[in-house]
Design a protein around this motif. Structure first.
Motif, PDB file in Angstrom:
ATOM      1  N   GLN A   1      -1.439 -10.224   6.946  1.00 28.36           N
ATOM      2  CA  GLN A   1      -1.528 -10.707   5.581  1.00 28.36           C
ATOM      3  C   GLN A   1      -1.065 -12.150   5.416  1.00 28.36           C
ATOM      4  OE1 GLN A   1      -0.033  -7.422   6.062  1.00 28.36           O
ATOM      5  NE2 GLN A   1      -2.142  -6.782   5.884  1.00 28.36           N
TER       6      GLN A   1
ATOM      7  N   SER B   1       4.204  -5.541   4.039  1.00 30.24           N
ATOM      8  CA  SER B   1       3.617  -4.698   5.061  1.00 30.24           C
ATOM      9  C   SER B   1       4.538  -4.665   6.267  1.00 30.24           C
ATOM     10  CB  SER B   1       2.257  -5.264   5.471  1.00 30.24           C
ATOM     11  OG  SER B   1       1.688  -4.529   6.510  1.00 30.24           O
TER      12      SER B   1
ATOM     13  N   SER C   1      -7.293  -8.979   2.827  1.00 32.76           N
ATOM     14  CA  SER C   1      -8.282  -9.605   3.719  1.00 32.76           C
ATOM     15  C   SER C   1      -8.919 -10.827   3.076  1.00 32.76           C
ATOM     16  CB  SER C   1      -9.381  -8.602   4.095  1.00 32.76           C
ATOM     17  OG  SER C   1      -8.850  -7.568   4.864  1.00 32.76           O
TER      18      SER C   1
ATOM     19  N   ASP D   1      -5.725  -9.368  11.487  1.00 36.84           N
ATOM     20  CA  ASP D   1      -5.089  -8.111  11.061  1.00 36.84           C
ATOM     21  C   ASP D   1      -3.701  -8.359  10.501  1.00 36.84           C
ATOM     22  OD1 ASP D   1      -7.320  -6.741  11.900  1.00 36.84           O
ATOM     23  OD2 ASP D   1      -6.467  -6.174  13.825  1.00 36.84           O
TER      24      ASP D   1
ATOM     25  N   ARG E   1       0.812  -1.224   0.000  1.00 37.79           N
ATOM     26  CA  ARG E   1       0.000   0.000   0.000  1.00 37.79           C
ATOM     27  C   ARG E   1       0.840   1.266   0.000  1.00 37.79           C
ATOM     28  NH1 ARG E   1      -2.130  -1.833   5.570  1.00 37.79           N
ATOM     29  NH2 ARG E   1      -0.392  -1.287   6.889  1.00 37.79           N
TER      30      ARG E   1
ATOM     31  N   ARG F   1      -4.888   2.239  -0.236  1.00 40.11           N
ATOM     32  CA  ARG F   1      -5.051   1.511   1.021  1.00 40.11           C
ATOM     33  C   ARG F   1      -6.300   0.626   1.055  1.00 40.11           C
ATOM     34  NH1 ARG F   1      -3.795   1.656   6.635  1.00 40.11           N
ATOM     35  NH2 ARG F   1      -2.222   3.216   6.275  1.00 40.11           N
TER      36      ARG F   1
ATOM     37  N   GLU G   1      -6.268  -3.441   1.401  1.00 41.26           N
ATOM     38  CA  GLU G   1      -6.890  -4.141   2.528  1.00 41.26           C
ATOM     39  C   GLU G   1      -7.967  -5.120   2.057  1.00 41.26           C
ATOM     40  OE1 GLU G   1      -8.029  -1.079   5.301  1.00 41.26           O
ATOM     41  OE2 GLU G   1      -5.941  -0.687   5.843  1.00 41.26           O
TER      42      GLU G   1
END
Length: 161
Positions: free
Chosen positions: A95, A75, A66, A93, A31, A58, A62
């Motif tokens: 990856q 990240s 997710s 929360d 991101r 972003r 996400e």
């Protein structure tokens, strides 16, 4: 290691070919730009893998991470030596196991249940032990067990940058 498993053929640019004849490439989803990401493509090129960095807005990042819809996600996960945010180790929360983490977090209502022999169960058992430990020392030992399971399975590969 790639040579040992038979990934030896190359395309015209020198990148290795997959068994289906396509170029072996990995898309890294992130991101934000990061100095480490500027270095990684050259490192992978040295071993014949084409690394493509895909910087996303972003909310799209996400959404994809997710849903587990990515090759690799880049990240920040904080300090792996000091486990300050256990959600990153249990798949919430994070990856590295978003759909397993969702299954764990929702009590099985959504996400994907891991196979019975998957080592993530060891992580979750250690997390449960940490939450119910009668002493701080026992809680820290259980959290350290979570970290040890990660070390044994290498679900995340750290870079410095």
């Amino acid at each position: 290691m790639l040579d040992e498993i038979g990934i030896t053929e190359q395309d015209s640019e020198g990148f290795r070919l997959r068994p289906d004849g396509e170029t072996l490439e990995i898309i890294v989803t992130t991101r934000s730009s990061n100095p480490s990401l500027e270095l990684l493509p050259a490192y992978f090129e040295d071993i014949g893998i084409k690394l493509i960095v895909n910087i996303l807005e972003r909310s799209l990042y996400e959404e994809l991470t997710s849903a587990g819809d990515y090759d690799f996600a880049f990240s920040s996960v904080g300090n792996p030596i000091l486990p300050t945010d256990p959600r990153q180790y249990i798949g919430i929360d994070s990856q590295w196991a978003p759909l397993y983490g969702e299954w764990f977090d929702t009590g099985g209502e959504s996400g994907i249940e891991p196979a019975e022999d998957h080592p993530i169960w060891d992580v979750w058992n250690a997390w449960e032990a940490a939450q119910t430990a009668p002493t701080l020392e026992e809680a820290l030992a259980a959290v350290q067990e979570m970290v040890s399971v990660h070390k044994e399975n290498v679900w995340m590969i750290g870079t410095v940058g």
